[in-house]
Write a protein that holds these residues in place. Structure first.
Motif, PDB file in Angstrom:
ATOM      1  N   ASP A 232     -25.541  -1.844  30.197  1.00  0.00           N
ATOM      2  CA  ASP A 232     -25.745  -3.283  30.419  1.00  0.00           C
ATOM      3  C   ASP A 232     -26.753  -3.556  31.544  1.00  0.00           C
ATOM      4  O   ASP A 232     -26.947  -4.694  31.945  1.00  0.00           O
TER       5      ASP A 232
ATOM      6  N   GLU B  10     -17.438   1.358  49.627  1.00  0.00           N
ATOM      7  CA  GLU B  10     -16.678   0.200  49.198  1.00  0.00           C
ATOM      8  C   GLU B  10     -16.532   0.204  47.682  1.00  0.00           C
ATOM      9  O   GLU B  10     -17.225   0.957  46.994  1.00  0.00           O
ATOM     10  N   ASN B  11     -15.672  -0.651  47.170  1.00  0.00           N
ATOM     11  CA  ASN B  11     -15.584  -0.771  45.716  1.00  0.00           C
ATOM     12  C   ASN B  11     -16.919  -1.225  45.158  1.00  0.00           C
ATOM     13  O   ASN B  11     -17.547  -2.118  45.702  1.00  0.00           O
ATOM     14  N   GLY B  12     -17.337  -0.585  44.077  1.00  0.00           N
ATOM     15  CA  GLY B  12     -18.615  -0.931  43.476  1.00  0.00           C
ATOM     16  C   GLY B  12     -19.767  -0.131  44.062  1.00  0.00           C
ATOM     17  O   GLY B  12     -20.907  -0.287  43.650  1.00  0.00           O
ATOM     18  N   ALA B  13     -19.480   0.753  45.019  1.00  0.00           N
ATOM     19  CA  ALA B  13     -20.544   1.527  45.649  1.00  0.00           C
ATOM     20  C   ALA B  13     -21.090   2.594  44.707  1.00  0.00           C
ATOM     21  O   ALA B  13     -22.206   3.069  44.878  1.00  0.00           O
ATOM     22  N   GLY B  14     -20.299   2.976  43.716  1.00  0.00           N
ATOM     23  CA  GLY B  14     -20.754   3.992  42.766  1.00  0.00           C
ATOM     24  C   GLY B  14     -19.990   5.297  42.872  1.00  0.00           C
ATOM     25  O   GLY B  14     -20.378   6.291  42.264  1.00  0.00           O
ATOM     26  N   LYS B  15     -18.898   5.308  43.608  1.00  0.00           N
ATOM     27  CA  LYS B  15     -18.127   6.538  43.801  1.00  0.00           C
ATOM     28  C   LYS B  15     -17.570   7.057  42.471  1.00  0.00           C
ATOM     29  O   LYS B  15     -17.699   8.236  42.145  1.00  0.00           O
ATOM     30  N   THR B  16     -16.949   6.154  41.730  1.00  0.00           N
ATOM     31  CA  THR B  16     -16.366   6.573  40.460  1.00  0.00           C
ATOM     32  C   THR B  16     -17.458   7.037  39.502  1.00  0.00           C
ATOM     33  O   THR B  16     -17.312   8.045  38.810  1.00  0.00           O
ATOM     34  N   THR B  17     -18.552   6.312  39.477  1.00  0.00           N
ATOM     35  CA  THR B  17     -19.659   6.687  38.607  1.00  0.00           C
ATOM     36  C   THR B  17     -20.140   8.102  38.935  1.00  0.00           C
ATOM     37  O   THR B  17     -20.297   8.946  38.051  1.00  0.00           O
TER      38      THR B  17
ATOM     39  N   TYR C 263     -26.198   1.816  33.763  1.00  0.00           N
ATOM     40  CA  TYR C 263     -25.285   1.574  32.641  1.00  0.00           C
ATOM     41  C   TYR C 263     -26.012   0.824  31.535  1.00  0.00           C
ATOM     42  O   TYR C 263     -27.023   0.160  31.796  1.00  0.00           O
TER      43      TYR C 263
HETATM   44  N1  LIG Z   1     -18.919   0.967  32.281  1.00  0.00           N
HETATM   45  C1  LIG Z   1     -19.665   0.229  33.106  1.00  0.00           C
HETATM   46  N2  LIG Z   1     -20.614  -0.591  32.616  1.00  0.00           N
HETATM   47  C2  LIG Z   1     -21.374  -1.333  33.447  1.00  0.00           C
HETATM   48  N3  LIG Z   1     -21.273  -1.320  34.784  1.00  0.00           N
HETATM   49  C3  LIG Z   1     -20.346  -0.522  35.333  1.00  0.00           C
HETATM   50  C4  LIG Z   1     -19.491   0.287  34.536  1.00  0.00           C
HETATM   51  N4  LIG Z   1     -18.663   0.982  35.348  1.00  0.00           N
HETATM   52  C5  LIG Z   1     -19.000   0.626  36.604  1.00  0.00           C
HETATM   53  N5  LIG Z   1     -20.009  -0.276  36.600  1.00  0.00           N
HETATM   54  C6  LIG Z   1     -20.668  -0.884  37.760  1.00  0.00           C
HETATM   55  O1  LIG Z   1     -21.293   0.146  38.486  1.00  0.00           O
HETATM   56  C7  LIG Z   1     -21.140  -0.081  39.885  1.00  0.00           C
HETATM   57  C8  LIG Z   1     -20.455   1.112  40.527  1.00  0.00           C
HETATM   58  O2  LIG Z   1     -19.120   1.190  40.052  1.00  0.00           O
HETATM   59  P1  LIG Z   1     -18.105   2.336  40.431  1.00  0.00           P
HETATM   60  O3  LIG Z   1     -18.771   3.642  40.273  1.00  0.00           O
HETATM   61  O4  LIG Z   1     -16.860   2.102  39.664  1.00  0.00           O
HETATM   62  O5  LIG Z   1     -17.852   2.053  41.964  1.00  0.00           O
HETATM   63  P2  LIG Z   1     -16.699   2.547  42.935  1.00  0.00           P
HETATM   64  O6  LIG Z   1     -15.927   3.620  42.262  1.00  0.00           O
HETATM   65  O7  LIG Z   1     -17.397   2.984  44.151  1.00  0.00           O
HETATM   66  O8  LIG Z   1     -15.853   1.347  43.199  1.00  0.00           O
HETATM   67  C9  LIG Z   1     -20.379  -1.384  40.023  1.00  0.00           C
HETATM   68  O9  LIG Z   1     -21.312  -2.423  40.212  1.00  0.00           O
HETATM   69  C10 LIG Z   1     -19.685  -1.527  38.710  1.00  0.00           C
HETATM   70  O10 LIG Z   1     -19.472  -2.882  38.410  1.00  0.00           O
END
Ligand SMILES: Nc1ncnc2c1ncn2[C@@H]1O[C@H](COP(=O)(O)OP(=O)(O)O)[C@@H](O)[C@H]1O
Ligand SMILES: [Mg+2]
Lengths: 507, 350
Positions: free
Chosen positions: A20, A43-50, A18
């Motif tokens: 940041d 788990e949450n933060g694993a990167g699934k949504t990404t 990302y």
């Molecule tokens: N827009 C963003 N900018 C910076 N970091 C992000 C952003 N979206 C998600 N993250 C970070 O990327 C990592 C993976 O997030 P995410 O894919 O949402 O995980 P999950 O869906 O598995 O909970 C996390 O550490 C989250 O904080």
């Protein structure tokens, strides 16, 4: 490249950093074959949504390749993905709240929702909905629907667009057992049609029950890919969290104390004057967790709102330590000894744009403990308070100045819960307290509720998560069509019996 | 704790962003000037000369910045409460009327100015009351009521100026503001400098209110997430009322500055020309200043400088008035664009 026809989606060495600097995905090789339900666990933060946002064209990968149906693709926007037959249903809904369900479903297509063909379209959507078992009232504004129904609208929206790869980001976090079962039935139907479903969750039971194969992500890396037959809860959990997980929280026996919270013959109305809660009575005593199970949308939301003082009581009474709370504002109710944990933490529990300092005093902004000279807020005292809460409740954030938005779901919920518990309430209402949280955070929040019980507080737990109800409650009731049915001591309630009650069957 | 500065903690980034946007604006404006056959360097030279070229130009520019800062605060406090309040325009008129009316009383200097300011602020705040009532109890959108009230104020004040406050000797204008109720000219020999200091003080007060008081906190909470605010026990009508009344008062004070804090004319003329458009321009200033009181002070000075350059550019660079307005519009728009984008994107997400 392996046989391209079989693999509908495939990524190779996918990496996402990302802006940041957060490294969300590292060298991810992921693939799904035609006609399967593929679980993406982590788990949450694993990167699934990404990962799913990359697959659906919302995010661009930093490096790596994506193959759809064997072809290397570069998607620039969600419409590219839709063109390739990939659709995603988001974890946090992207609906236009004042619009009707129907309008939301056709929004963005070239159908005019008030035009000639609207009737046909509505009928075909109703058919589609019926065919896949996703019941919604198409004419209601989305904001009047419970979260579970909103979720169904989202899914229908994608099905209406004829996608053949459907990505569902934690779809069950707002559904209940019954709804989840129905959802899976429809997913199985889609599978039979040769479509493929990528199903994101952190719930082991679901992947075990419904997925053909499973990919596990941990901290942005694939930690395993196994088929259903090889999977066991322990192996999956270990892949997911990297350590062995405690599956049972201990609920030590306790003798409940005096009655703290009482509802008598409560009736609540919705905007149209329909009864959404009917003649409901319950009592919660000190050292007791009263669990309200039930499919969402059966009046739980309205009940919680009435308790919090933000919904008018039509009939009946709500009493906290003997005092009527009706007509009092939620800040007065809090001051009288209630801790209110709302079901939608992002919408009702937090102000995401504000930082943690500002969020921990939400509702306490006039408390003497934060009073500075004249009537100002003494931010120095607030800062101390925030730091204490962060330490005590293990809230992980860059610092008290981080905006609430930047926290993970689990940490956001810890902020809400810690704020509510910090005033040492006698009574706690927790509505869907672990929805969408990962295993570790869920365990932590449940432990806090049990600790509160142990500390002699009265807890009213409203949850669509049957496991949670069974694990924590001393008394259990089920909400069905606005009524509380089958109330009894937890020992007398079996999973099956509650399941039947949730479907309105009083055995 | 560190005081929350612009954008919550970081002051440098928005400043850099705005400076860059301003440069872009000047650049695009310059291209347009070249295309139209004018000399951009000369034009910009006179634009800044008009604002900063001589002592009287500077004081004039400061005087221009003062009412803009005050009306920008009106808009900004509205945005912070989740409103799109464009009522400053009409509130400036009634504020100016109130300040002139104060001159019918005989009071010692200082006290007299204070009295005029109180009347102006109260008149502006009063003008916001219908907006509050209609929004709080009937759900009427504030954009509609404030636009209607702006016209009501225009014709109302016009009538008051002609009929009630008219100068018996010169019926085309109101009586002049009494010297005792003008802003003092102790700095650089101009009333405008003290008017600007006053505007800055008001901006500072807004800052303190919004970030250091519970009531300001509640206002910001409602603006950012009305549902969470309500769940926390905040009655949304209170912040609504505060934002509208404080905003109205500030715009009313801008009206007072226009008749008691500018070098000339210390009165209203038929047509109200010397108080027109300050409310609307305040919206631009607020956007440039990121709806933050401290940003608004800087933005007000910037906007004031551009505006003060108007007449000199016409005179010396011989660029027609309409084209200067276009150039100015381009510059203001580019500087406001990042904030507009953020606001718009935000409203899309909801
Ligand atoms: N827009 C963003 N900018 C910076 N970091 C992000 C952003 N979206 C998600 N993250 C970070 O990327 C990592 C993976 O997030 P995410 O894919 O949402 O995980 P999950 O869906 O598995 O909970 C996390 O550490 C989250 O904080
Ligand atoms: Mg996620």
């Amino acid at each position: 490249m392996a046989s391209p026809t079989k693999e509908l989606v495939k990524t190779s060495n996918l990496t996402k950093t990302y802006p940041d600097g957060t490294q969300a995905l590292t060298g991810v090789d992921f693939s799904v074959t035609k006609g399967e339900i593929h679980g993406l666990l982590g788990e949450n933060g694993a990167g699934k949504t990404t990962l799913s946002k990359i697959l659906s064209g919302i995010l661009k990968p930093t490096s790596g390749e994506i193959y759809i149906k064997g072809n290397l693709v570069r998607m620039k926007r969600p419409s590219d993905a839709l063109g390739l037959g990939i659709g995603m249903v988001h974890q946090h809904f992207a609906l236009v709240r004042p619009f009707s369900a129907f309008e939301n479903i056709v929004l963005g297509t070239d159908l005019n929702p008030t035009g000639e063909r609207a009737k046909e379209a509505k009928a075909s959507i109703a058919d589609l909905a019926k065919g896949v078992g996703l019941q919604v009232t198409l004419d209601s504004p989305v904001e009047s629907l419970a979260l579970g129904a909103q979720q169904r609208v989202e899914i229908l929206k994608m099905l209406y667009r004829n996608v053949d790869i459907l990505i569902l980001d934690e779809p069950t976090s707002s559904l209940t057992i019954k709804e989840t079962g129905e959802l899976f039935k429809s997913l199985l139907k889609l599978k039979e049609e040769g479509k493929c479903v990528i199903f994101i969750t952190h719930k082991l039971r679901e992947v075990m029950d419904f997925c053909d194969s499973i990919t596990v992500l941990r901290q942005g890396k694939v930690t395993g890919r196994i088929s259903k037959s090889e999977a066991s809860p322990i192996t999956l959990a270990t892949m997911m969290v990297g350590r062995t997980v405690e599956f049972e929280l201990k609920r030590s026996p306790m003798t409940p104390g005096d009655e703290v919270f009482t509802i008598d013959n409560l009736t609540l109305l919705d905007r149209e004057g329909k009864e959404v809660v009917k003649d409901l009575s319950l009592k919660v005593r000190r050292g007791e967790i009263f669990g309200i199970a039930g499919v969402e949308g059966n009046g739980q939301t309205e009940l919680a709102e009435a308790i919090a003082g933000i919904r008018r009581v039509a009939k009946g009474s709500i009493r906290l330590k003997g005092t009527e709370t009706e007509g009092k504002s939620s800040s007065v109710i809090r001051r009288h000894g209630a801790g209110l944990i709302p079901e939608d933490r992002r919408q009702m529990g937090l102000i995401l744009e504000m930082n943690l300092d500002e969020n921990v005093i939400l509702g306490k902004q006039r408390d003497l403990q934060f009073r500075g000279s004249l009537t100002s807020i003494a931010w120095r005292k607030v800062r101390q308070f925030t730091s204490d809460l962060m330490k005590k409740f293990e809230i992980t954030a860059k610092g008290p100045e981080s905006p609430a938005r930047s926290l993970s779901g689990g940490n956001q919920q810890k902020v809400v819960v810690s704020r509510e518990l910090s005033s040492d309430p006698d009574f706690i209402v927790a509505a869907q307290p672990t929805r969408g949280l990962d295993v570790a955070a869920t365990e932590y929040i449940r432990k806090l509720l049990l600790d509160s019980r142990g500390g002699g507080k009265a807890v009213l737990l409203i949850s669509a998560e049957l496991d949670e109800i069974l694990q924590l409650s001393d008394q259990i009731g089920v909400m069905y069509e606005g009524r509380l049915i089958g109330v009894g001591a937890a020992e007398t309630m079996s999973r099956e019996r509650i399941g039947l009650l949730m479907g309105g069957i009083v055995a | 704790m560190k005081l929350p500065l612009i954008g919550g903690g970081r002051v440098l980034a928005p400043l850099e962003e705005s400076a860059f946007a301003a440069l872009m604006g000047f650049f695009f404006g310059g291209i347009l000037l070249v295309v139209l056959g004018y000399n951009p360097i000369l034009t910009y030279y006179y634009m800044f000369y008009g604002g900063l070229g001589s002592l009287s130009n500077v004081t004039d520019m400061l005087g221009n910045a003062a009412p803009l800062i005050l009306t920008a605060l009106t808009f900004a406090v509205g945005v912070r409460a989740g409103l799109f309040n464009i009522g400053a325009e009409g509130q400036v008129y009634v504020g100016a009327g109130g300040a002139i009316y104060a001159s019918y009383y005989f009071l010692p200097a200082g006290i007299h100015l204070g009295f005029a300011l109180v009347l102006a602020g109260a008149a502006g705040a009063l003008m916001a009351v219908p907006t509050y009532l209609l929004k709080a109890y009937r759900g009427v959108n504030e954009v509609i009521t404030t636009i209607m009230l702006n016209w009501t104020a225009y014709f109302g004040v016009l009538w008051v100026a002609i009929v009630l406050l008219a100068d018996p000797a010169r019926p085309e204008k109101t009586i002049s503001v009494a010297p005792t109720s003008r802003f003092p000219d102790f700095l650089l020999g101009s009333v405008s400098t003290s008017a600007l200091l006053f505007a800055i003080a008001v901006a500072a007060a807004f800052y303190v209110y919004l970030w250091l008081t519970p009531s300001g906190y509640e206002l910001r909470s409602v603006g950012l997430n009305p549902e969470a605010a309500r769940f926390s026990g905040i009655n949304p009508r209170k912040p609504l009322l505060s934002a509208l009344l404080l905003g109205g008062a500030s715009a009313g004070l801008a009206g007072a500055v226009q008749v008691a804090g500018r070098t000339t004319p210390f009165a209203l003329y038929t047509g109200l020309s010397n108080v027109l458009n300050y409310g609307y321009n305040g919206i631009g200033v607020a956007l440039i200043g990121r709806n933050h009181p401290l940003g608004i002070i800087v933005a007000g000075l910037f906007f004031g400088t551009l505006q003060a350059g108007f007449s000199t550019v016409q005179l010396y660079a011989r660029v027609p008035f309409e084209i200067i307005q276009v150039i100015e519009g381009i510059i203001i728009f580019t500087v406001a664009a990042p904030e507009l984008y953020r606001r718009f994107r935000g409203s899309l997400k909801k």
